[in-house]
Design an enzyme around this catalytic site. Structure first.
Site, mmCIF file in Angstrom:
data_model
loop_
_atom_site.group_PDB
_atom_site.id
_atom_site.type_symbol
_atom_site.label_atom_id
_atom_site.label_comp_id
_atom_site.label_asym_id
_atom_site.label_seq_id
_atom_site.Cartn_x
_atom_site.Cartn_y
_atom_site.Cartn_z
ATOM 1 C CE1 TYR A 58 -3.188 -2.896 0.518
ATOM 2 C CE2 TYR A 58 -3.365 -2.350 2.833
ATOM 3 C CZ TYR A 58 -3.716 -3.136 1.768
ATOM 4 O OH TYR A 58 -4.625 -4.143 1.954
HETATM 5 N N1 LIG Z 1 -6.774 -8.495 -0.258
HETATM 6 C C1 LIG Z 1 -6.504 -7.583 0.648
HETATM 7 O O1 LIG Z 1 -5.615 -7.793 1.429
HETATM 8 C C2 LIG Z 1 -7.305 -6.329 0.768
HETATM 9 C C3 LIG Z 1 -8.118 -5.923 -0.277
HETATM 10 C C4 LIG Z 1 -8.894 -4.814 -0.069
HETATM 11 C C5 LIG Z 1 -8.857 -4.116 1.135
HETATM 12 N N2 LIG Z 1 -8.030 -4.520 2.128
HETATM 13 C C6 LIG Z 1 -7.958 -3.798 3.419
HETATM 14 O O2 LIG Z 1 -9.263 -3.526 3.840
HETATM 15 C C7 LIG Z 1 -9.392 -2.117 4.071
HETATM 16 C C8 LIG Z 1 -10.798 -1.692 3.800
HETATM 17 O O3 LIG Z 1 -10.960 -1.779 2.417
HETATM 18 P P1 LIG Z 1 -12.102 -1.277 1.555
HETATM 19 O O4 LIG Z 1 -11.553 -0.418 0.516
HETATM 20 O O5 LIG Z 1 -12.845 -2.459 1.118
HETATM 21 O O6 LIG Z 1 -12.886 -0.306 2.573
HETATM 22 P P2 LIG Z 1 -14.321 0.259 2.592
HETATM 23 O O7 LIG Z 1 -14.340 1.047 3.842
HETATM 24 O O8 LIG Z 1 -15.336 -0.803 2.343
HETATM 25 O O9 LIG Z 1 -14.428 1.218 1.289
HETATM 26 C C9 LIG Z 1 -13.605 2.286 1.085
HETATM 27 C C10 LIG Z 1 -14.188 3.137 -0.059
HETATM 28 O O10 LIG Z 1 -15.417 3.725 0.349
HETATM 29 C C11 LIG Z 1 -15.306 5.161 0.363
HETATM 30 N N3 LIG Z 1 -15.936 5.629 1.581
HETATM 31 C C12 LIG Z 1 -15.583 5.329 2.858
HETATM 32 N N4 LIG Z 1 -16.402 5.947 3.722
HETATM 33 C C13 LIG Z 1 -17.310 6.639 2.990
HETATM 34 C C14 LIG Z 1 -18.419 7.482 3.327
HETATM 35 N N5 LIG Z 1 -18.770 7.689 4.586
HETATM 36 N N6 LIG Z 1 -19.122 8.016 2.318
HETATM 37 C C15 LIG Z 1 -18.804 7.792 1.029
HETATM 38 N N7 LIG Z 1 -17.752 7.009 0.652
HETATM 39 C C16 LIG Z 1 -17.016 6.442 1.621
HETATM 40 C C17 LIG Z 1 -13.837 5.475 0.357
HETATM 41 O O11 LIG Z 1 -13.565 6.686 -0.313
HETATM 42 P P3 LIG Z 1 -13.152 8.054 0.486
HETATM 43 O O12 LIG Z 1 -11.666 8.025 0.645
HETATM 44 O O13 LIG Z 1 -13.617 9.116 -0.432
HETATM 45 O O14 LIG Z 1 -13.864 8.062 1.799
HETATM 46 C C18 LIG Z 1 -13.268 4.264 -0.424
HETATM 47 O O15 LIG Z 1 -13.361 4.478 -1.819
HETATM 48 C C19 LIG Z 1 -8.339 -1.500 3.170
HETATM 49 O O16 LIG Z 1 -8.031 -0.203 3.549
HETATM 50 C C20 LIG Z 1 -7.230 -2.467 3.356
HETATM 51 O O17 LIG Z 1 -6.588 -2.188 4.581
HETATM 52 C C21 LIG Z 1 -7.267 -5.633 1.954
#
Ligand SMILES: NC(=O)c1ccc[n+]([C@@H]2O[C@H](COP(=O)([O-])OP(=O)(O)OC[C@H]3O[C@@H](n4cnc5c(N)ncnc54)[C@H](OP(=O)(O)O)[C@@H]3O)[C@@H](O)[C@H]2O)c1
Length: 310
Positions: A58
């Protein structure tokens, strides 16, 4: 903030973890600047979040380390990950961990994960790479061993299913959300039985934070024959959730839906936006959605596995 015991690790962790990867990478993907990313981590900490997930891939470890400098090391949990897809060997695991520790400015990590493991690679990683993880645990450089799935490729969790007989993971990062609930049958019975700590990724992602992406994802499920279009308003597929609950937005509902799923310990939330961070903290501290809404969501998406919400 609410706290839970993190499965067999026994760690006391906040129900919300700050995800420092995902589309936002704590704001780095949108070039919001290092000071903003550091402030996101500090604000999360000040709100009681004590769980931070990052990875060598990351490129946020350095910022997380800077943000946590001077904070009592026993008061937070760091999860980071080793990539393996381009090249992997026992020596590269050791080198990777040393480099992560240097960037984090720490002398151990709480959870060291294999990053994005696909079912095709699991046997090789178990036989050739996990022994080094066990050694590093014995040496005190890592406390617990974790895995994250390659959810976009492994939408029905075959890697986790294959790994259960070996009982090797202390912690698993699992893809789960309103649109893909397959972990309920494929993963959580096994993690509950083995007391594996579960952190959720993809709770919101893009499909549950952007209305046009939600319509696209639901259409994909209709095309795959996995949801019944007669049961949806195609223009506003989750409109009923807002009408029939106190949820303030689909994002709010999506995080709460994950938090109260049996078998889930921590829900990761990834953002680079301070206002989103605050509202996500609020969401994850709210009570569950009404049971009628949860049951309807379970029913509507009971056969859905073709999307991850990416
Ligand atoms: N295979 C893997 O190992 C893997 C893969 C994916 C994720 N991960 C881990 O899991 C974590 C969570 O991942 P995720 O991306 O799936 O997280 P998530 O919290 O489900 O989604 C994040 C997305 O939603 C948006 N968002 C968050 N809060 C919001 C709100 N209140 N209103 C509108 N949009 C919002 C964010 O954009 P904004 O920045 O604009 O808020 C971002 O684009 C990652 O950070 C990472 O640490 C691991």
């Amino acid at each position: 903030m609410d706290y839970v015991t993190f499965g067999r690790t026994g760690l006391n962790v906040s129900v919300m973890g700050l995800g420092c990867g995902g589309p936002s990478r704590i704001g780095q993907s949108a070039d919001k600047g290092d000071a903003n990313s550091i402030a996101i981590v500090r604000t999360a900490l000040d709100a009681g979040i004590n769980f931070f997930d990052t990875a060598e891939a990351y490129r946020t470890e350095t910022l997380v380390g800077q943000a946590l400098q001077g904070v009592d090391r026993d008061s937070f949990v760091i999860s980071t990950k080793k990539s393996y897809r381009s090249e992997i060997s026992p020596a590269l695991v050791r080198q990777g961990l040393e480099e992560s520790l240097k960037r984090l400015q720490m002398d151990y990590v709480d959870i060291y994960n294999l990053h994005g493991v696909g079912p095709q690679d699991y046997p090789m990683l178990r036989d050739e790479i996990l022994p080094t993880f066990f050694q590093l645990r014995d040496e005190g450089k890592i406390r617990f061993i974790g895995v994250s799935e390659m959810f976009n490729e492994d939408k029905e969790h075959q890697m986790m299913v294959d790994s259960f007989p070996d009982d090797v993971w202390d912690v698993a990062m699992i893809g789960f959300n309103i649109l893909n609930q397959t972990a309920r049958t494929q993963v959580f019975p096994g993690t509950i039985k083995q007391n594996i700590a579960v952190q959720i990724m993809f709770a919101v992602r893009r499909a549950l934070s952007q209305p046009d992406k939600l319509r696209e994802a639901v259409q994909q499920l209709v095309d795959a024959g996995q949801v019944d279009p007669a049961e949806f308003d195609a223009a506003d597929p989750l409109g009923f959730v807002l009408a029939e609950s106190d949820a303030t937005s689909i994002v709010d509902a999506a995080y709460r839906f994950c938090r109260y799923e049996p078998g889930v310990h921590v829900v990761l939330s990834g953002t680079g936006n301070p206002a989103h961070l605050q509202s996500n903290i609020d969401s994850l501290c709210k009570p569950p959605l009404p049971d009628g809404v949860v049951q309807k969501l379970r029913h509507l998406f009971r056969n859905a596995s073709a999307v991850t919400g990416q």
